[in-house]
Design a protein around this motif. Structure first.
Motif, mmCIF file in Angstrom:
data_model
loop_
_atom_site.group_PDB
_atom_site.id
_atom_site.type_symbol
_atom_site.label_atom_id
_atom_site.label_comp_id
_atom_site.label_asym_id
_atom_site.label_seq_id
_atom_site.Cartn_x
_atom_site.Cartn_y
_atom_site.Cartn_z
ATOM 1 N N ASN A 78 30.252 34.773 46.837
ATOM 2 C CA ASN A 78 30.003 33.717 47.841
ATOM 3 C C ASN A 78 31.272 33.265 48.554
ATOM 4 O OD1 ASN A 78 27.232 33.705 47.182
ATOM 5 N ND2 ASN A 78 27.636 32.330 45.468
ATOM 6 N N GLY A 79 32.110 34.210 48.936
ATOM 7 C CA GLY A 79 33.299 33.905 49.732
ATOM 8 C C GLY A 79 34.538 33.540 48.957
ATOM 9 N N ILE A 80 34.490 33.564 47.613
ATOM 10 C CA ILE A 80 35.681 33.252 46.827
ATOM 11 C C ILE A 80 35.997 34.403 45.879
ATOM 12 C CG2 ILE A 80 35.399 30.744 46.957
ATOM 13 C CD1 ILE A 80 34.285 30.815 44.143
ATOM 14 N N LYS A 81 37.271 34.502 45.480
ATOM 15 C CA LYS A 81 37.697 35.541 44.543
ATOM 16 C C LYS A 81 37.161 35.191 43.164
ATOM 17 C CE LYS A 81 41.906 34.666 45.968
ATOM 18 N NZ LYS A 81 43.342 34.610 46.119
ATOM 19 N N GLU A 82 36.365 36.106 42.616
ATOM 20 C CA GLU A 82 35.794 35.859 41.300
ATOM 21 C C GLU A 82 35.479 37.194 40.642
ATOM 22 O OE1 GLU A 82 32.987 32.731 39.103
ATOM 23 O OE2 GLU A 82 34.051 32.327 40.949
ATOM 24 N N GLY A 83 36.062 37.435 39.467
ATOM 25 C CA GLY A 83 35.881 38.700 38.761
ATOM 26 C C GLY A 83 37.208 39.425 38.661
ATOM 27 N N VAL A 84 37.154 40.752 38.565
ATOM 28 C CA VAL A 84 38.366 41.560 38.409
ATOM 29 C C VAL A 84 38.938 41.906 39.780
ATOM 30 C CG1 VAL A 84 39.285 43.728 37.502
ATOM 31 C CG2 VAL A 84 37.507 42.524 36.257
ATOM 32 N N GLY A 85 40.273 41.797 39.894
ATOM 33 C CA GLY A 85 40.914 42.142 41.153
ATOM 34 C C GLY A 85 42.413 42.278 41.002
ATOM 35 N N THR A 86 43.043 42.704 42.090
ATOM 36 C CA THR A 86 44.506 42.774 42.156
ATOM 37 C C THR A 86 44.967 41.918 43.327
ATOM 38 O OG1 THR A 86 44.528 44.735 43.574
ATOM 39 C CG2 THR A 86 44.616 45.103 41.195
ATOM 40 N N GLU A 87 46.130 41.313 43.145
ATOM 41 C CA GLU A 87 46.695 40.434 44.168
ATOM 42 C C GLU A 87 48.167 40.775 44.298
ATOM 43 O OE1 GLU A 87 46.027 35.785 44.816
ATOM 44 O OE2 GLU A 87 47.081 36.238 42.960
ATOM 45 N N SER A 88 48.638 40.916 45.532
ATOM 46 C CA SER A 88 50.062 41.205 45.719
ATOM 47 C C SER A 88 50.583 40.449 46.929
ATOM 48 C CB SER A 88 50.299 42.702 45.880
ATOM 49 O OG SER A 88 49.654 43.196 47.027
ATOM 50 N N PHE A 89 51.856 40.110 46.836
ATOM 51 C CA PHE A 89 52.544 39.404 47.904
ATOM 52 C C PHE A 89 53.689 40.268 48.394
ATOM 53 C CE2 PHE A 89 50.478 36.192 45.456
ATOM 54 C CZ PHE A 89 50.118 35.206 46.355
ATOM 55 N N LYS A 90 54.000 40.174 49.652
ATOM 56 C CA LYS A 90 55.088 40.943 50.249
ATOM 57 C C LYS A 90 56.424 40.674 49.556
ATOM 58 C CE LYS A 90 57.196 41.788 54.740
ATOM 59 N NZ LYS A 90 57.179 41.402 56.153
ATOM 60 N N LYS A 91 56.618 39.473 49.074
ATOM 61 C CA LYS A 91 57.904 39.093 48.477
ATOM 62 C C LYS A 91 58.078 39.581 47.049
ATOM 63 C CE LYS A 91 58.726 35.349 51.540
ATOM 64 N NZ LYS A 91 59.908 34.754 51.969
ATOM 65 N N GLY A 92 57.115 40.382 46.519
ATOM 66 C CA GLY A 92 57.365 41.016 45.246
ATOM 67 C C GLY A 92 56.507 40.637 44.070
ATOM 68 N N PHE A 93 55.526 39.771 44.210
ATOM 69 C CA PHE A 93 54.663 39.403 43.089
ATOM 70 C C PHE A 93 53.426 40.287 43.086
ATOM 71 C CE2 PHE A 93 51.078 37.026 41.349
ATOM 72 C CZ PHE A 93 51.573 36.682 40.105
ATOM 73 N N PHE A 94 53.004 40.739 41.892
ATOM 74 C CA PHE A 94 51.794 41.549 41.741
ATOM 75 C C PHE A 94 51.026 41.046 40.528
ATOM 76 C CE2 PHE A 94 49.547 45.027 39.651
ATOM 77 C CZ PHE A 94 48.746 45.484 40.687
ATOM 78 N N TYR A 95 49.705 40.940 40.655
ATOM 79 C CA TYR A 95 48.845 40.507 39.546
ATOM 80 C C TYR A 95 47.621 41.407 39.493
ATOM 81 C CZ TYR A 95 45.473 37.756 36.873
ATOM 82 O OH TYR A 95 44.545 37.349 35.955
ATOM 83 N N GLU A 96 47.253 41.779 38.278
ATOM 84 C CA GLU A 96 46.025 42.550 38.064
ATOM 85 C C GLU A 96 45.286 41.909 36.901
ATOM 86 O OE1 GLU A 96 44.658 47.150 37.388
ATOM 87 O OE2 GLU A 96 46.676 46.571 36.777
ATOM 88 N N GLY A 97 44.057 41.481 37.146
ATOM 89 C CA GLY A 97 43.300 40.840 36.082
ATOM 90 C C GLY A 97 42.102 40.094 36.612
ATOM 91 N N TYR A 98 41.757 39.024 35.928
ATOM 92 C CA TYR A 98 40.556 38.257 36.240
ATOM 93 C C TYR A 98 40.861 37.052 37.125
ATOM 94 C CZ TYR A 98 38.069 41.024 32.802
ATOM 95 O OH TYR A 98 37.502 42.063 32.132
ATOM 96 N N PHE A 99 39.863 36.719 37.955
ATOM 97 C CA PHE A 99 39.931 35.560 38.837
ATOM 98 C C PHE A 99 38.695 34.702 38.624
ATOM 99 C CE2 PHE A 99 42.702 38.535 40.864
ATOM 100 C CZ PHE A 99 43.665 37.774 41.504
ATOM 101 N N LEU A 100 38.859 33.401 38.786
ATOM 102 C CA LEU A 100 37.754 32.465 38.745
ATOM 103 C C LEU A 100 38.020 31.391 39.791
ATOM 104 C CD1 LEU A 100 35.155 31.463 37.270
ATOM 105 C CD2 LEU A 100 36.660 30.092 35.835
ATOM 106 N N GLU A 101 37.097 31.220 40.712
ATOM 107 C CA GLU A 101 37.209 30.230 41.786
ATOM 108 C C GLU A 101 38.544 30.327 42.523
ATOM 109 O OE1 GLU A 101 36.302 26.409 40.106
ATOM 110 O OE2 GLU A 101 34.230 26.993 39.671
ATOM 111 N N ASN A 102 38.882 31.529 42.963
ATOM 112 C CA ASN A 102 40.083 31.829 43.768
ATOM 113 C C ASN A 102 41.397 31.728 43.008
ATOM 114 O OD1 ASN A 102 38.977 32.614 46.212
ATOM 115 N ND2 ASN A 102 38.923 30.547 47.020
ATOM 116 N N GLN A 103 41.375 31.561 41.689
ATOM 117 C CA GLN A 103 42.621 31.440 40.926
ATOM 118 C C GLN A 103 42.664 32.474 39.817
ATOM 119 O OE1 GLN A 103 43.035 27.429 39.526
ATOM 120 N NE2 GLN A 103 43.575 26.664 41.543
#
Length: 170
Positions: A78-103
Motif C-alpha cells: 500500500n505505498g510503503i516499504k514493507e517486507g524484504v528489500g535492499t536500500e542503498s545511498f549514493k554516499k556509501g550506505f547499503f542495507y539488505e533485510g526486512y522493512f516495516l512501515e518504511n523503516q
C-alpha cells in the motif's frame, strides 16, 4: 491608469495560478504501463518507481530511485516499504533485510561508508524502527599505532545494541 493597473494585477494572478497548478500535473504521472492495477512506471516529484501497483499505490515488488542516488528494491505494501528489500545511498550506505512501515525493522545486514577512524564497517543483526537495536554483530577495521609501527586491527562487537549503541565492553 486605474483600469490598466487592475488588468495588470489580474494578469499577475492568472500567471501565478498557472505556475502553482501546472507542476502538480507535470511532475507526478504514469509514464508507462498500468499504474492503477498492474505493472508500470510512475514518476513522483522526488523520484521514479517501477513495479507492481494495486489501487494506484506501489504494491508488490518494485524499485524506487531518486536523483540523489537513493535506491530501494524490494517489497511494497500500500505505498510503503514493507517486507524484504535492499536500500542503498549514493554516499556509501547499503542495507539488505526486512522493512516495516518504511523503516529498517527485523534482521538485516548493513554496510557503512568508511570514515576517518574506521573502515570496512558492517553490522549484522536486529533492527528496530530504523536503528540497530537488539542482538547483533558489528565489525570494523581501524589503524592503530604501536610506537612507530602502524597496524590494521579488526574489531568485532557481539552482543546487544540499543539505538545504535553497543551495550557492553570492548
Amino acid at each position: 491608469l486605474v483600469k490598466t493597473r487592475n488588468k495588470t494585477m489580474s494578469f499577475k494572478k492568472i500567471i501565478f495560478f498557472f505556475l502553482l497548478i501546472i507542476p502538480l500535473f507535470t511532475f507526478s504521472q504514469c509514464i508507462a504501463g498500468d499504474c492503477e492495477n498492474g505493472n508500470g512506471e510512475y514518476k513522483f516529484t522526488n523520484g521514479l518507481y517501477t513495479g507492481e501497483f494495486i489501487n494506484g499505490e506501489p504494491h508488490g515488488d518494485g524499485v524506487f530511485r531518486n536523483k540523489r542516488g537513493y535506491v530501494y528494491n524490494g517489497a511494497w505494501l500500500n505505498g510503503i516499504k514493507e517486507g524484504v528489500g535492499t536500500e542503498s545511498f549514493k554516499k556509501g550506505f547499503f542495507y539488505e533485510g526486512y522493512f516495516l512501515e518504511n523503516q529498517r525493522h527485523g534482521n538485516g545486514l548493513a554496510i557503512f561508508k568508511d570514515n576517518r577512524f574506521m573502515q570496512n564497517i558492517q553490522y549484522s543483526g536486529e533492527w528496530l524502527n530504523g536503528s540497530m537495536c537488539g542482538k547483533g554483530e558489528l565489525r570494523y577495521d581501524r589503524e592503530v599505532k604501536y610506537g612507530r609501527v602502524k597496524e590494521i586491527e579488526t574489531n568485532i562487537l557481539i552482543g546487544m545494541f540499543l539505538n545504535g549503541v553497543y551495550q557492553g565492553r570492548m
